[in-house]
Design an enzyme around this catalytic site. Structure first.
Site, PDB file in Angstrom:
ATOM      1  N   ARG A 169      -8.925 -22.139  30.191  1.00 49.97           N
ATOM      2  CA  ARG A 169      -9.391 -22.765  28.951  1.00 49.97           C
ATOM      3  C   ARG A 169     -10.114 -24.072  29.216  1.00 49.97           C
ATOM      4  NH1 ARG A 169      -3.848 -20.697  26.375  1.00 49.97           N
ATOM      5  NH2 ARG A 169      -4.692 -18.810  25.411  1.00 49.97           N
TER       6      ARG A 169
ATOM      7  N   PHE B 282     -13.612 -15.896  23.944  1.00 53.00           N
ATOM      8  CA  PHE B 282     -13.077 -15.949  25.315  1.00 53.00           C
ATOM      9  C   PHE B 282     -11.793 -16.766  25.393  1.00 53.00           C
ATOM     10  CE2 PHE B 282     -17.151 -15.633  28.137  1.00 53.00           C
ATOM     11  CZ  PHE B 282     -16.957 -14.279  28.282  1.00 53.00           C
ATOM     12  N   GLU B 283     -10.940 -16.421  26.347  1.00 59.93           N
ATOM     13  CA  GLU B 283      -9.747 -17.223  26.694  1.00 59.93           C
ATOM     14  C   GLU B 283      -8.847 -17.471  25.486  1.00 59.93           C
ATOM     15  OE1 GLU B 283      -9.339 -17.601  29.755  1.00 59.93           O
ATOM     16  OE2 GLU B 283     -11.289 -17.730  30.713  1.00 59.93           O
ATOM     17  N   GLY B 284      -8.747 -16.491  24.621  1.00 60.12           N
ATOM     18  CA  GLY B 284      -8.001 -16.660  23.379  1.00 60.12           C
ATOM     19  C   GLY B 284      -8.927 -17.178  22.298  1.00 60.12           C
TER      20      GLY B 284
END
Length: 595
Positions: free
Chosen positions: A265, A403-405
């Site tokens: 993140r 992306f990434e949550g």
């Protein structure tokens, strides 16, 4: 990087003050770090940018070749230990190098998937045998890595994965069956980090080589943006994986997935920062070149506002990014000094600052989206043309909020992680929250006249933290164990936290910069810090007002909360228009982003 630093705990910025001397600012990067960054910038300019159209058309071997070139330049090895072919540099240097390639459109997607979620699981969870086998080749770009977590039925709910792993009769191999989707680098990866359920419910990581029998790939996905990155499904059909390729412990795959995502993140934040700077540069140059009514459009106030606001948001994001990056590094050093093994130190540090990593993921992706949207607007009709650079920039930026949550998930994680620390006794949130509630019932204490730099602005920051405690404390008291179901309120509180963290980071950066170079040299940076802060005031008031409005039916208690919120978000007027004009003037004169 030798910076004397008193590290707060993760999330502790909400209840404690930070001194400017305690943070790291980007102006402090040394010559060697800047050279590494320049290597990344030059690589993007010389090798990637001329090939963007060909990359978007998925020309066979092109992205793979660029990745191997980047590996040969040492761009993958920055923070890896020397024992595995790395340069052993600190965490902020790895963020700086990630930023340096961020303007390469699809390339930084492949880069980040390889250097972050691809390599780091092996570095931090692999056996010594696994590290020695894979890391040198991955560091050099000889091999490329991919990360296989998402499945058709499990995105944010990663632990619901259906891919199964069963030990065969020989006891020497696991047999994997299932599929993964949206796998970056899948088309040319040599090594896959794969998560599967052992014995039905033991979520476990595996290292799977491309040559493993039973591994196959779907076609390249047709995507809105980042078209040049390889994104495919990965299928496992009785795929044989040696038992020695289990990554970490059986049933402990969640530790790999979630800890690595913290690092992913913040690194995504770094990549979006690099992309935003590139778009800001293009915007300034175009505004100086494009004439309307016999004047460059950079002469007009509406355009100057856009150019300045791009710069303000980029500068603020950068301030928060490298503040957090150094906090993670310092915590890593503390854990190493306590005798923690290398494999636990950085992951432990990233876990400590997981909320801040989520803040930077959200902020970076939304800053980039703002910057590219205004870039399109500055270009006007040409911004909508696929023959001009804003088309690709606009489309490529959109994925970063997923992306990434997703940013919604990350907003809720920010609040959840901070509250869980409080429940564990790691953060004393309830004491300060109770003090804020008591303050509402007392006569305001105007205190003695303080002296120093940014006195009024620091008071605003202190009050914004009180506003967070007021709203969050009330939400906890009112909803208790059902708070997680109040997602709208959680997102309001998250927005208050994000805006405060970013505004404080920017103010601290400028205060430290003034201490190093003087007020005149940092005048425009001071303008940006003030614009950031005064914009944050309004946004925090609106988020808090919405949250309070959702927590009652208009009784006396709710009215008191509104009064408190107003008190804590009140400030003197500030002329943001003139500040933005000064900021834009410097950009226009330099014909590029210069901050």
């Amino acid at each position: 990087m030798n910076v004397e630093h008193k590290t707060l705990k993760g999330g502790e910025f909400i209840i404690k003050e930070t001194e400017a001397a305690e943070i790291f600012i980007p102006e402090e990067f040394d010559e060697e770090q800047r050279m590494m960054s320049e290597t990344g910038h030059q690589f993007i300019a010389a090798e990637v940018t001329p090939l963007l159209d060909r990359l978007d058309n998925h020309e066979e071997g092109l992205m793979e070749g660029l990745m191997k070139q980047a590996g040969e330049l040492g761009l993958f090895a920055v923070s890896l230990p020397a024992a595995y072919g790395g340069f052993d540099r600190d965490f902020n240097t790895s963020l700086l190098v990630t930023e340096s390639v961020g303007g390469g459109h699809s390339f930084p997607v492949a880069f980040a998937a390889h250097t972050g979620i691809g390599i780091l699981p092996i570095l931090y969870f692999g056996t010594e045998e696994q590290k020695n086998k894979y890391l040198p080749k991955l560091a050099a770009g000889e091999w490329i890595a991919a990360y296989c977590l998402t499945e058709p039925g499990s995105g944010s709910d990663a632990l619901a994965a259906k891919t199964k792993a069963v030990l065969d009769t020989s006891g020497e191999n696991y047999i994997l069956n299932g599929q993964k989707m949206w796998i970056t680098n899948a088309g040319f990866a040599d090594v896959f980090i794969v998560f599967a359920q052992v014995d039905g419910d033991k979520f476990t990581g595996f290292i799977v080589e491309r040559t493993a029998p039973g591994l196959s790939l779907g076609n390249e996905e047709h995507k809105m943006g980042i078209k040049g990155s390889s994104t495919r499904q990965v299928f496992f059909t009785d795929c044989k994986v040696p038992k020695k390729n289990v990554l970490g412990e059986i049933g402990k795959g969640h530790l790999i997935a979630f800890n690595i995502l913290n690092l992913g993140r913040i690194k995504l934040g770094a990549a979006t920062l690099g992309a935003a700077k590139k778009v800001a540069n293009l915007s300034v140059k175009y505004a100086n070149e494009r004439a309307q009514f016999k004047l460059p459009i950079s002469k007009f106030g509406a355009i100057r506002h856009k150019l300045a606001e791009q710069a303000v948001r980029i500068f603020a994001m950068e301030s928060a990014l490298y503040r957090c990056g150094n906090d993670i590094y310092q915590k890593e050093q503390e854990l190493l000094a306590e005798g923690k093994p290398f494999s636990e130190a950085l992951l432990g540090a990233a876990k400590e600052f997981a909320a801040e990593c989520a803040i930077l993921k959200v902020e970076g992706s939304e800053v980039l989206d703002y910057v590219v949207d205004e870039g399109v607007q500055i270009y006007g009709g040409y911004g909508f043309s696929a023959d001009y650079p804003m088309d690709r920039a606009y489309r490529d930026s959109r994925i970063n909020r997923i992306f990434e949550g997703t940013n919604e998930i990350n907003r809720m994680l920010i609040v959840d992680m901070v509250l869980k620390k409080a429940l564990k006794g790691e953060l004393d949130l309830m004491g300060p929250a109770k003090a804020v509630q008591d303050e509402l019932l007392s006569i305001p204490d105007f205190g003695e006249e303080e002296e120093g730099l940014f006195i009024a602005e620091k008071k605003i920051i202190r009050n914004l933290k009180k506003a967070i405690l007021l709203v969050a404390g009330t939400a906890v008291q009112k909803f208790m164990m059902t708070l997680e179901k109040e997602q709208e309120i959680l997102m309001n509180i998250a927005d208050m936290i994000i805006r405060t963290y970013v505004a404080e980071s920017t103010l601290l950066r400028v205060e430290k910069l003034i201490g190093q170079k003087g007020e005149e040299a940092a005048a425009r940076q001071a303008d940006m810090a003030c614009v950031t802060l005064y914009e944050a005031l309004d946004k925090i008031y609106l988020a808090g007002k919405e949250a309070i409005g959702a927590m009652g039916e208009g009784g006396d208690e709710q009215k008191l909360l509104f009064i408190g919120l107003k008190r804590f978000t009140k400030a003197e007027f500030y002329n943001t228009k003139e500040a933005r004009r000064r900021i834009a003037g410097t950009l226009i004169q330099a014909n590029q982003y210069v901050y």
